[in-house]
Design an enzyme around this catalytic site. Structure first.
Site, short mmCIF file in Angstrom:
data_model
loop_
_atom_site.label_atom_id
_atom_site.label_comp_id
_atom_site.label_asym_id
_atom_site.label_seq_id
_atom_site.Cartn_x
_atom_site.Cartn_y
_atom_site.Cartn_z
N LYS A 41 8.46 17.52 -12.39
CA LYS A 41 7.86 16.91 -13.58
C LYS A 41 8.92 16.72 -14.63
O LYS A 41 9.65 17.65 -14.96
CB LYS A 41 6.74 17.81 -14.13
CG LYS A 41 5.37 17.37 -13.71
CD LYS A 41 4.30 18.09 -14.49
CE LYS A 41 3.04 18.20 -13.64
NZ LYS A 41 1.99 18.98 -14.28
N ASP A 59 5.57 22.75 -3.57
CA ASP A 59 4.97 21.46 -3.89
C ASP A 59 5.58 20.82 -5.14
O ASP A 59 5.95 19.66 -5.13
CB ASP A 59 3.44 21.59 -4.02
CG ASP A 59 2.98 22.69 -4.98
OD1 ASP A 59 3.83 23.40 -5.56
OD2 ASP A 59 1.75 22.86 -5.14
N ASP A 105 7.55 22.52 -12.02
CA ASP A 105 7.02 22.15 -13.34
C ASP A 105 7.88 22.85 -14.39
O ASP A 105 8.93 22.35 -14.76
CB ASP A 105 5.53 22.56 -13.39
CG ASP A 105 4.83 22.15 -14.68
OD1 ASP A 105 5.35 21.26 -15.38
OD2 ASP A 105 3.77 22.71 -14.99
N VAL A 163 -1.42 16.56 -11.47
CA VAL A 163 -1.63 15.80 -10.24
C VAL A 163 -2.24 16.67 -9.14
O VAL A 163 -2.06 17.88 -9.12
CB VAL A 163 -0.30 15.19 -9.74
CG1 VAL A 163 0.17 14.10 -10.69
CG2 VAL A 163 0.78 16.26 -9.57
P1 IMP Z 1 5.88 26.23 -12.59
O1 IMP Z 1 6.02 27.70 -12.39
O2 IMP Z 1 5.54 25.86 -14.00
O3 IMP Z 1 7.07 25.42 -12.09
O4 IMP Z 1 4.60 25.79 -11.83
C1 IMP Z 1 4.58 25.68 -10.50
C2 IMP Z 1 3.21 25.87 -9.93
O5 IMP Z 1 2.17 25.44 -10.83
C3 IMP Z 1 3.13 24.99 -8.72
O6 IMP Z 1 3.52 25.69 -7.56
C4 IMP Z 1 1.68 24.56 -8.73
O7 IMP Z 1 0.90 25.51 -8.01
C5 IMP Z 1 1.25 24.60 -10.19
N1 IMP Z 1 1.28 23.25 -10.82
C6 IMP Z 1 2.12 22.82 -11.79
N2 IMP Z 1 1.85 21.54 -12.13
C7 IMP Z 1 0.84 21.15 -11.33
C8 IMP Z 1 0.09 19.92 -11.19
O8 IMP Z 1 0.33 18.89 -11.86
N3 IMP Z 1 -0.89 19.91 -10.26
C9 IMP Z 1 -1.19 21.00 -9.49
N4 IMP Z 1 -0.53 22.16 -9.58
C10 IMP Z 1 0.47 22.24 -10.50
MG MG Z 2 -1.38 25.70 -7.41
#
Ligand code: IMP
Ligand code: MG
Length: 179
Positions: free
Chosen positions: A125, A94, A97, A147
Site C-alpha cells: 500500500k 498477502d 501495509d 481491499v
Molecule cells: P501491516 O502489519 O499493517 O503491514 O498489516 C498487514 C496485515 O493487515 C495483512 O497481513 C492483512 O491481514 C491486514 N491488512 C492490511 N491492509 C489490508 C487490506 O486492505 N485488506 C485486507 N487486509 C489488510
Molecule cells: Mg487479515
C-alpha cells in the site's frame, strides 16, 4: 465492489514476481514460508510458478482477539513451521501495509537461524509504511484503500474471490446485513 485487479492482471503480476524470484535464487534451493491465512491463494499460485527446488511451510500470524489485549497485538505461532535453520527463506504474505506484521514475523523467524531471509508480497500500500523495511519482492503497489479477494479478507470473508476489489461503504452495509 470496485474491482482493482482482475484475474488475468493478478496472474500476470504473480508470474512476473515468480520470474524475479527465480533470477534472485538461481542455482539454489528455496524454503518458502507462507503467512497464514492471507497468503494461501498467493502461495498456491506462486509455488507452482517458481521453477526451483523448494521446501514449503507456513507460519501463523494473527491479531489478538482477547478482550484485554491492545489493538495491534500480534500472535505469531511458529510451532507448525518447517525447519528453516541454515536455509534461504522466502517469507510470503498477502499485503504490506504498515509493515509491522511482516517485520515482527521476520524477527521471530530469525530466532531459528536461517541462512538468509527475504520477503515477497502480493501488494504494497502506497504511503503507509511505518517501518524501515521494504519487501524484497512485490507484485503490485495499490492506493490506500481496504481491499479483499485473492486471499485478503474482511472479517474472515471474501478470501475466495478470484479478483482483488476495494470495499466501499455500500459493501460494508451489505456485509453487515448478511444472514
Ligand atoms: P501491516 O502489519 O499493517 O503491514 O498489516 C498487514 C496485515 O493487515 C495483512 O497481513 C492483512 O491481514 C491486514 N491488512 C492490511 N491492509 C489490508 C487490506 O486492505 N485488506 C485486507 N487486509 C489488510
Ligand atoms: Mg487479515
Amino acid at each position: 465492489m470496485k474491482i482493482l485487479l482482475d484475474k488475468e492482471s493478478l496472474h500476470q503480476g504473480v508470474a512476473d514476481m515468480a520470474r524475479q524470484i527465480e533470477a534472485a535464487y538461481e542455482g539454489r534451493q528455496l524454503t518458502i514460508v507462507g503467512v497464514l491465512t492471507g497468503s494461501v491463494v498467493l502461495m498456491a499460485d506462486l509455488i507452482r510458478l517458481i521453477q526451483l527446488p523448494m521446501r514449503v511451510g507456513v507460519i501463523q500470524a494473527s491479531s489478538y482477539r482477547g478482550a484485554t489485549t491492545e489493538r495491534g497485538d500480534l500472535l505469531i505461532n511458529s510451532e507448525l513451521m518447517i525447519d528453516i535453520s541454515g536455509r534461504d527463506v522466502l517469507l510470503v504474505d498477502d499485503i504490506f501495509d504498515t509493515g509491522h506484521t511482516l517485520t515482527r514475523v521476520i524477527e521471530k523467524m530469525r530466532e531459528f537461524k536461517p541462512h538468509s531471509i527475504r520477503s515477497a508480497v502480493l501488494l504494497k500500500k502506497k504511503g503507509r509504511a511505518e517501518v524501515d523495511y521494504v519487501p524484497g519482492f512485490s507484485a503490485f503497489d495499490i492506493p490506500d484503500e481496504f481491499v479483499v479477494g485473492y486471499g485478503l479478507d474482511y472479517e474472515d470473508m471474501y478470501r475466495n474471490l478470484p479478483y482483488l476489489a476495494a470495499l466501499e461503504p455500500s459493501d460494508l452495509e451489505k456485509h453487515a446485513a448478511l444472514p
